[in-house]
Design a protein around this motif. Structure first.
Motif, short mmCIF file in Angstrom:
data_model
loop_
_atom_site.label_atom_id
_atom_site.label_comp_id
_atom_site.label_asym_id
_atom_site.label_seq_id
_atom_site.Cartn_x
_atom_site.Cartn_y
_atom_site.Cartn_z
N SER A 1 14.64 1.92 68.64
CA SER A 1 15.55 1.75 67.50
C SER A 1 14.85 1.00 66.37
N ARG B 1 16.20 5.78 60.70
CA ARG B 1 17.48 5.24 61.16
C ARG B 1 18.12 4.42 60.05
N ASN B 2 19.37 4.73 59.76
CA ASN B 2 20.11 3.90 58.82
C ASN B 2 20.43 2.59 59.51
N VAL B 3 20.30 1.52 58.80
CA VAL B 3 20.41 0.20 59.41
C VAL B 3 21.60 -0.53 58.81
N THR B 4 22.32 -1.27 59.63
CA THR B 4 23.47 -2.03 59.15
C THR B 4 23.00 -3.34 58.52
N VAL B 5 23.87 -3.93 57.74
CA VAL B 5 23.58 -5.23 57.14
C VAL B 5 23.37 -6.27 58.23
N PHE B 6 24.13 -6.17 59.31
CA PHE B 6 24.01 -7.15 60.40
C PHE B 6 22.65 -7.04 61.10
N THR B 7 22.15 -5.81 61.24
CA THR B 7 20.83 -5.63 61.83
C THR B 7 19.76 -6.16 60.89
N GLN C 1 20.12 -8.54 58.84
CA GLN C 1 20.22 -10.00 58.92
C GLN C 1 19.41 -10.53 60.11
#
Length: 75
Positions: free
Chosen positions: A42, A51-57, A59
């Motif tokens: 990942s 891979r699209n990444v979340t703001v939390f990831t 962070q």
């Protein structure tokens, strides 16, 4: 509306930025992934713009790399 091409460009650019910051810190992908509590695949996909990444990831990644959030988007 954002085109597919511009989304792919953004993911690749962001991934390359993360990769450059990681290398500046002399860290391997494996170490960063482990410290972020992610599997290696990942994390590798994030750096490769696959891979699209979340703001939390993001962070978690910047915390491990010890860089300010705004520095991540300095490209």
């Amino acid at each position: 509306m954002t085109s597919k091409r511009s989304k792919q460009f953004l993911l690749k650019t962001l991934g390359q930025r993360i990769k450059n910051l990681r290398k500046e810190k002399n860290m391997s992908q494996y170490v960063v992934a482990k410290k972020c509590n992610m599997d290696f695949g990942s994390y590798s996909n994030i750096e490769n713009g696959k891979r699209n990444v979340t703001v939390f990831t993001l962070q978690r990644i910047i915390k491990v790399l010890k860089v300010p959030f705004r520095e991540l988007f300095n490209f």
